[in-house]
Design an enzyme around this catalytic site. Structure first.
Site, PDB file in Angstrom:
ATOM      1  N   ALA A  73      61.032  46.371   7.923  1.00 34.92           N
ATOM      2  CA  ALA A  73      60.835  45.052   7.744  1.00 34.92           C
ATOM      3  C   ALA A  73      60.437  44.484   6.569  1.00 34.92           C
ATOM      4  O   ALA A  73      61.112  43.301   6.134  1.00 34.92           O
ATOM      5  CB  ALA A  73      59.477  44.679   8.923  1.00 34.92           C
TER       6      ALA A  73
ATOM      7  N   GLU B 258      46.407  43.661   6.695  1.00 34.78           N
ATOM      8  CA  GLU B 258      47.010  42.723   6.024  1.00 34.78           C
ATOM      9  C   GLU B 258      46.829  41.224   6.829  1.00 34.78           C
ATOM     10  O   GLU B 258      46.199  41.177   7.702  1.00 34.78           O
ATOM     11  CB  GLU B 258      48.588  42.948   6.315  1.00 34.78           C
ATOM     12  CG  GLU B 258      49.675  41.917   5.841  1.00 34.78           C
ATOM     13  CD  GLU B 258      49.524  41.728   4.188  1.00 34.78           C
ATOM     14  OE1 GLU B 258      48.278  41.067   3.919  1.00 34.78           O
ATOM     15  OE2 GLU B 258      50.422  42.031   3.431  1.00 34.78           O
TER      16      GLU B 258
ATOM     17  N   LEU C 181      57.410  51.131   1.598  1.00 35.43           N
ATOM     18  CA  LEU C 181      58.126  50.132   2.061  1.00 35.43           C
ATOM     19  C   LEU C 181      58.436  50.460   3.686  1.00 35.43           C
ATOM     20  O   LEU C 181      58.582  51.725   4.239  1.00 35.43           O
ATOM     21  CB  LEU C 181      59.382  50.212   1.445  1.00 35.43           C
ATOM     22  CG  LEU C 181      59.730  49.568   0.013  1.00 35.43           C
ATOM     23  CD1 LEU C 181      60.992  49.869  -0.706  1.00 35.43           C
ATOM     24  CD2 LEU C 181      59.417  48.133   0.449  1.00 35.43           C
ATOM     25  N   THR C 182      58.512  49.448   4.482  1.00 30.34           N
ATOM     26  CA  THR C 182      59.040  49.534   5.928  1.00 30.34           C
ATOM     27  C   THR C 182      60.508  49.008   6.061  1.00 30.34           C
ATOM     28  O   THR C 182      60.666  48.141   5.248  1.00 30.34           O
ATOM     29  CB  THR C 182      57.866  48.829   6.664  1.00 30.34           C
ATOM     30  OG1 THR C 182      58.256  47.622   6.606  1.00 30.34           O
ATOM     31  CG2 THR C 182      56.517  49.416   6.360  1.00 30.34           C
TER      32      THR C 182
ATOM     33  N   ARG D 293      51.646  51.832   8.453  1.00 32.95           N
ATOM     34  CA  ARG D 293      52.376  51.985   7.149  1.00 32.95           C
ATOM     35  C   ARG D 293      51.240  52.367   5.768  1.00 32.95           C
ATOM     36  O   ARG D 293      51.726  53.068   4.919  1.00 32.95           O
ATOM     37  CB  ARG D 293      53.111  50.814   6.662  1.00 32.95           C
ATOM     38  CG  ARG D 293      52.247  49.543   7.045  1.00 32.95           C
ATOM     39  CD  ARG D 293      53.147  48.287   6.773  1.00 32.95           C
ATOM     40  NE  ARG D 293      52.498  46.759   6.919  1.00 32.95           N
ATOM     41  CZ  ARG D 293      52.043  46.422   7.915  1.00 32.95           C
ATOM     42  NH1 ARG D 293      52.373  46.764   8.915  1.00 32.95           N
ATOM     43  NH2 ARG D 293      51.507  45.007   7.832  1.00 32.95           N
TER      44      ARG D 293
ATOM     45  N   ARG E  58      48.828  49.830  -2.691  1.00 33.46           N
ATOM     46  CA  ARG E  58      49.855  49.051  -1.946  1.00 33.46           C
ATOM     47  C   ARG E  58      50.685  50.064  -1.071  1.00 33.46           C
ATOM     48  O   ARG E  58      51.134  51.070  -1.764  1.00 33.46           O
ATOM     49  CB  ARG E  58      50.838  48.184  -2.499  1.00 33.46           C
ATOM     50  CG  ARG E  58      51.780  47.298  -1.362  1.00 33.46           C
ATOM     51  CD  ARG E  58      52.698  46.404  -1.844  1.00 33.46           C
ATOM     52  NE  ARG E  58      53.630  45.899  -0.835  1.00 33.46           N
ATOM     53  CZ  ARG E  58      54.775  45.321  -1.179  1.00 33.46           C
ATOM     54  NH1 ARG E  58      55.226  45.157  -2.489  1.00 33.46           N
ATOM     55  NH2 ARG E  58      55.612  44.894  -0.219  1.00 33.46           N
ATOM     56  N   HIS E  59      50.795  49.926   0.243  1.00 33.57           N
ATOM     57  CA  HIS E  59      51.568  51.073   1.049  1.00 33.57           C
ATOM     58  C   HIS E  59      53.082  50.916   0.552  1.00 33.57           C
ATOM     59  O   HIS E  59      53.567  50.003   0.162  1.00 33.57           O
ATOM     60  CB  HIS E  59      51.355  50.714   2.707  1.00 33.57           C
ATOM     61  CG  HIS E  59      51.848  49.078   2.961  1.00 33.57           C
ATOM     62  ND1 HIS E  59      53.627  49.072   2.939  1.00 33.57           N
ATOM     63  CD2 HIS E  59      51.599  48.069   3.030  1.00 33.57           C
ATOM     64  CE1 HIS E  59      53.789  47.903   3.300  1.00 33.57           C
ATOM     65  NE2 HIS E  59      52.369  47.063   3.426  1.00 33.57           N
TER      66      HIS E  59
END
Length: 206
Positions: free
Chosen positions: A16, A82, A13-14, A60, A10-11
């Protein structure tokens, strides 16, 4: 018979993500906290060595791949993006709590469609197509290890549908910068369309 490994991650954090916003087609970069968390993981843990890196086309995911596998060539696969959250895109659950369409979607099965967005079934369909494309390339080019950097919702749906051991969708929840190693053989894939979930990554250094 060769066993192939896909390391799905999983990428990071952003901003958002930190704010609890639904981001699917939106394309924010990693935030500084996300970058710091990935640096900390890379310093204290070990990511598997791979022969190729596949990523979602969203920024991201590509930035995460660059941080985890610096200098390694990336191939973007559009089907790894996504879920499109449609009318809920960019909003938080708190902002939507009185929205009847949102409440209906939350109460619906995971395969349900978001208004003007995608359904879980849409997401799973293209996730399976992406996995098939990557595995076909690995077999054709005799690559035994590949990394895939993508999104949490896609990982959960793919593993719940095709992973062994079988687990519910939420039990495949994945932390930023982390994921699972998937073991695939041509026989298991062609006969059952399944793969074995071997273990979590990255591994902490001892």
């Amino acid at each position: 018979m060769l066993t192939y490994k896909i390391h799905i991650l999983r990428h990071g954090l952003t901003q958002a993500n930190l704010e609890g916003r639904y981001i699917g087609r939106s394309d924010p970069p990693l935030c500084e906290q996300g970058r710091a968390q990935l640096r900390e993981l890379a310093a204290g843990c070990e990511y598997p060595s791979v022969q190729r890196v596949y990523t979602s086309p969203l920024l991201r995911a590509r930035q995460t791949a660059e941080m985890i596998y610096p200098g390694q060539e990336q191939e973007t696969v559009d089907k790894l993006r996504e879920l499109d959250f449609g009318d809920f895109e960019g909003r938080t659950a708190a902002e939507l709590e009185h929205d009847q369409a949102f409440r209906a979607w939350i109460a619906a099965p995971p395969s349900a469609r978001t208004p003007n967005g995608e359904s879980g079934a849409d997401l799973l369909g293209r996730a399976v197509e992406a996995a098939a494309y990557i595995f076909a390339q690995m077999m054709e080019q005799r690559m035994t290890d590949a990394a895939v950097v993508t999104h949490g919702t896609l990982i959960m749906n793919l593993l719940a549908a095709m992973g062994l051991p079988q687990r519910s969708l939420l039990r495949w929840n994945t932390q930023p910068g982390a994921g699972y190693t998937l073991l695939l053989t041509p026989q298991m894939w062609m006969r059952d369309h399944k793969f074995e979930v071997y273990g979590q990554i990255p591994l902490r250094r001892v």
